[in-house]
Design a protein around this motif. Structure first.
Motif, mmCIF file in Angstrom:
data_model
loop_
_atom_site.group_PDB
_atom_site.id
_atom_site.type_symbol
_atom_site.label_atom_id
_atom_site.label_comp_id
_atom_site.label_asym_id
_atom_site.label_seq_id
_atom_site.Cartn_x
_atom_site.Cartn_y
_atom_site.Cartn_z
ATOM 1 N N LYS A 117 0.810 -1.223 0.000
ATOM 2 C CA LYS A 117 0.000 0.000 0.000
ATOM 3 C C LYS A 117 0.837 1.263 0.000
ATOM 4 O O LYS A 117 0.357 2.343 -0.332
ATOM 5 C CB LYS A 117 -0.878 0.044 1.270
ATOM 6 N N GLY A 118 2.111 1.129 0.446
ATOM 7 C CA GLY A 118 2.932 2.316 0.658
ATOM 8 C C GLY A 118 2.367 3.093 1.836
ATOM 9 O O GLY A 118 2.305 4.316 1.833
ATOM 10 N N SER A 123 -1.682 4.093 -0.732
ATOM 11 C CA SER A 123 -1.900 5.127 0.272
ATOM 12 C C SER A 123 -2.058 6.500 -0.392
ATOM 13 O O SER A 123 -1.286 6.851 -1.281
ATOM 14 C CB SER A 123 -0.702 5.139 1.214
ATOM 15 N N GLY A 124 -3.099 7.245 0.013
ATOM 16 C CA GLY A 124 -3.311 8.579 -0.553
ATOM 17 C C GLY A 124 -4.288 8.607 -1.718
ATOM 18 O O GLY A 124 -4.711 9.667 -2.148
ATOM 19 N N LYS A 125 -4.657 7.435 -2.234
ATOM 20 C CA LYS A 125 -5.641 7.349 -3.335
ATOM 21 C C LYS A 125 -7.009 6.995 -2.759
ATOM 22 O O LYS A 125 -7.094 6.418 -1.691
ATOM 23 C CB LYS A 125 -5.223 6.240 -4.311
ATOM 24 N N TYR A 170 -9.709 -0.524 -10.435
ATOM 25 C CA TYR A 170 -8.915 0.416 -9.638
ATOM 26 C C TYR A 170 -7.927 -0.314 -8.731
ATOM 27 O O TYR A 170 -6.826 0.180 -8.477
ATOM 28 C CB TYR A 170 -9.827 1.330 -8.824
ATOM 29 N N VAL A 171 -8.310 -1.511 -8.279
ATOM 30 C CA VAL A 171 -7.374 -2.310 -7.488
ATOM 31 C C VAL A 171 -6.181 -2.666 -8.376
ATOM 32 O O VAL A 171 -5.022 -2.538 -7.980
ATOM 33 C CB VAL A 171 -8.029 -3.613 -6.970
ATOM 34 N N GLU A 172 -6.501 -3.072 -9.610
ATOM 35 C CA GLU A 172 -5.447 -3.469 -10.540
ATOM 36 C C GLU A 172 -4.501 -2.292 -10.809
ATOM 37 O O GLU A 172 -3.276 -2.450 -10.813
ATOM 38 C CB GLU A 172 -6.086 -3.974 -11.839
ATOM 39 N N GLU A 173 -5.076 -1.107 -11.032
ATOM 40 C CA GLU A 173 -4.246 0.080 -11.269
ATOM 41 C C GLU A 173 -3.226 0.286 -10.154
ATOM 42 O O GLU A 173 -2.083 0.628 -10.392
ATOM 43 C CB GLU A 173 -5.134 1.335 -11.327
ATOM 44 N N ASP A 174 -3.692 0.101 -8.915
ATOM 45 C CA ASP A 174 -2.835 0.393 -7.759
ATOM 46 C C ASP A 174 -1.950 -0.779 -7.358
ATOM 47 O O ASP A 174 -0.866 -0.575 -6.813
ATOM 48 C CB ASP A 174 -3.701 0.778 -6.545
#
Ligand code: TXA
Ligand code: MG
Length: 349
Positions: free
Chosen positions: A58-59, A149-151, A159-163
Motif C-alpha cells: 500500500k505504501g 496510500s493517498g488514493k 482500480y485495485v489493478e491500477e494500484d
C-alpha cells in the motif's frame, strides 16, 4: 510478481477459486477481495510478515492499524480481551455488515497488525464472496482498503489493478461494490461507544441499537488541531491530484459562483472540473462535469464519489469544484470523505 485476476460472482460462489485464494493467504501472500463497502487488500491477520507486506504494497505508514475481517461470531473471542455488552448488541444489529468495532486485543493479534496499538479493529463483512474467502483463508484476514496510500479506496477491481498489479498475488474481481464508502468505525473500549469514522451505519442507527453513542471531535473538523483516535484519519486521504474546493450555499448562487471561478481558472490555463448532481450538472461550464447522482438518494452519491475522484485524476483535471451535501444519514460519511479530499477547503456563500 504476476498478479492473477479472477472473476467471482457473489450469487454463484465457486468455492474452488476461493480455496485457491485462501491458500495464498495461508502461505503468507496477499489477495484483494470485494466487500460491500470497498475492495480490501487481505493478508493473514495473525502473521506479522503478512501485515508488513500489506503496508509495503500500500505504501502505508506502519503505525496505521489494519482491520481484521472475520466470517463468524464464534471467531471473535480469540481476537479480543473481552466483548462488551454494547458490542454484542451492535454485532446482533449490524453484523455481517459495514460496521467495524474496536476492542482491547488478545495476545493472539500481532502488534504489526494493530500498528503497535493494544486495541484491534474487527469487522464481519456481509459480501458473500468476502465471507467465503475469509473462511477459506483461515478465518482472520487483515485488510485495509486495496488502494495505494493517498488514493481513494477502490470501488471496482479495475482500480485495485491500477494500484496493486505486480505487488500482490491475486485480485478477486467481484464487480462494483454496493456501498462505495468504508465501514463505520466505533470504539467499543470506552464506557460510551465513540464513532471514529462515519459510514453507511449512521449515528441514528447506532443510537437505536444502543441508546447513546458519542462522536470523535475530530471526525468532521479540520485535522490540524486535535489528533484523531483512528490513526488513519490523520493522513491526508483520498486526495485528487488537482485542487478541490467544496462550495456550500443556495443552489443558484453555488452554480453561479462555481461557473465564475471555472472561467477564471481556465483563463489561467487550468483544466477544470465540477462535481454536481443530476439536477444541476447541465448548468456547469467546466471542462469535465460529473454528476455524483441524485440528492433524493444519497446512496448513489456514496457509490459514485471515489470513482469520480479517480476519473478527475485520469482526465488530468487541475482545478475541481464540488457542490456540498447534506450531513444527515449517509451524507455525514460523504461529507467526511469529501472534506478530506478537499483538505477541508470549503467556501460558504
Ligand atoms: O470498509 C472498510 O472498513 C474497508 C473494507 C476493506 O473492510 N477497510 C478499510 O480499512 O477501510 P482501512 O485500513 O483503509 O481503514 C481502517 C481505519 C484506519 O483509519 C485505521 O487507522 C483505523 O481504521 N483503525 C484500525 N484499527 C484501529 C484501532 N485499533 N484503533 C483505532 N483505529 C483503528
Ligand atoms: Mg483506506
Amino acid at each position: 510478481m504476476d498478479t492473477q485476476i479472477i472473476q467471482v460472482d457473489e450469487q454463484h460462489i465457486q468455492i474452488n477459486l476461493l480455496r485457491q485464494a485462501g491458500e495464498i493467504i495461508k502461505a503468507g501472500g496477499l489477495v484483494a477481495f470485494p466487500t460491500e463497502t470497498v475492495y480490501g487488500l487481505g493478508g493473514d491477520a495473525l502473521n506479522p510478515d503478512s501485515s508488513r507486506k500489506i503496508y509495503e504494497a500500500k505504501g502505508r505508514p506502519s503505525d496505521n492499524p489494519l482491520i481484521v475481517h472475520i466470517c463468524r461470531m464464534e471467531d471473535l473471542p480469540y481476537l479480543v480481551k473481552e466483548i462488551p455488552e454494547a458490542a454484542k448488541k451492535l454485532a446482533d444489529a449490524f453484523w455481517p455488515g459495514p460496521l467495524t468495532m474496536i476492542f482491547r486485543k488478545s495476545p493472539a493479534v500481532p502488534t504489526e497488525t494493530t500498528g503497535g496499538l493494544a486495541t484491534v479493529a474487527v469487522r464481519m463483512p456481509s459480501h458473500k464472496t468476502a465471507l467465503s474467502f475469509i473462511r477459506e483463508a483461515g478465518g482472520y484476514v487483515a485488510a485495509p482498503s486495496a488502494n495505494r496510500s493517498g488514493k481513494p479506496s477502490p470501488t471496482c477491481a479495475k482500480y485495485v489493478e491500477e494500484d496493486m498489479a505486480g505487488r500482490i498475488e491475486m485480485i478477486l474481481d467481484g464487480g462494483d461494490v454496493e456501498i462505495g464508502l468504508e465501514s463505520t468505525i466505533v470504539d467499543m473500549t470506552e464506557e460510551i461507544p465513540v464513532i471514529l469514522r462515519p459510514g453507511y451505519i449512521t449515528k441514528e442507527m447506532l443510537e437505536e441499537a444502543l441508546g447513546s453513542v458519542r462522536e470523535d471531535g475530530t471526525m468532521m473538523s479540520d485535522e490540524s488541531g486535535q489528533a484523531p483516535k483512528a490513526p488513519g484519519m490523520k493522513y491526508r486521504h483520498y486526495a485528487p491530484k488537482g485542487s478541490l474546493v467544496i462550495v456550500d450555499g443556495e443552489e443558484a448562487r453555488v452554480t453561479a459562483y462555481i461557473n465564475e471561478q471555472l472561467e477564471r481558472l481556465r483563463r489561467e490555463g487550468h483544466r477544470t472540473g465540477v462535481i454536481g448532481t443530476d439536477a444541476t450538472i447541465a448548468r456547469y461550464r467546466g471542462d469535465v462535469c460529473k454528476s455524483a447522482g441524485s440528492r433524493e438518494d444519497e446512496n448513489t452519491i456514496a457509490k459514485e464519489l471515489y470513482r469520480i475522484l479517480r476519473e478527475f485524476d485520469d482526465e488530468e483535471v487541475t482545478a475541481i469544484f464540488s457542490e456540498s451535501f447534506d450531513t444527515a444519514g449517509i451524507g455525514q460519511a460523504i461529507m467526511n470523505r469529501l472534506l478530506k479530499a478537499a483538505g477541508h477547503h470549503m467556501i460558504h456563500l
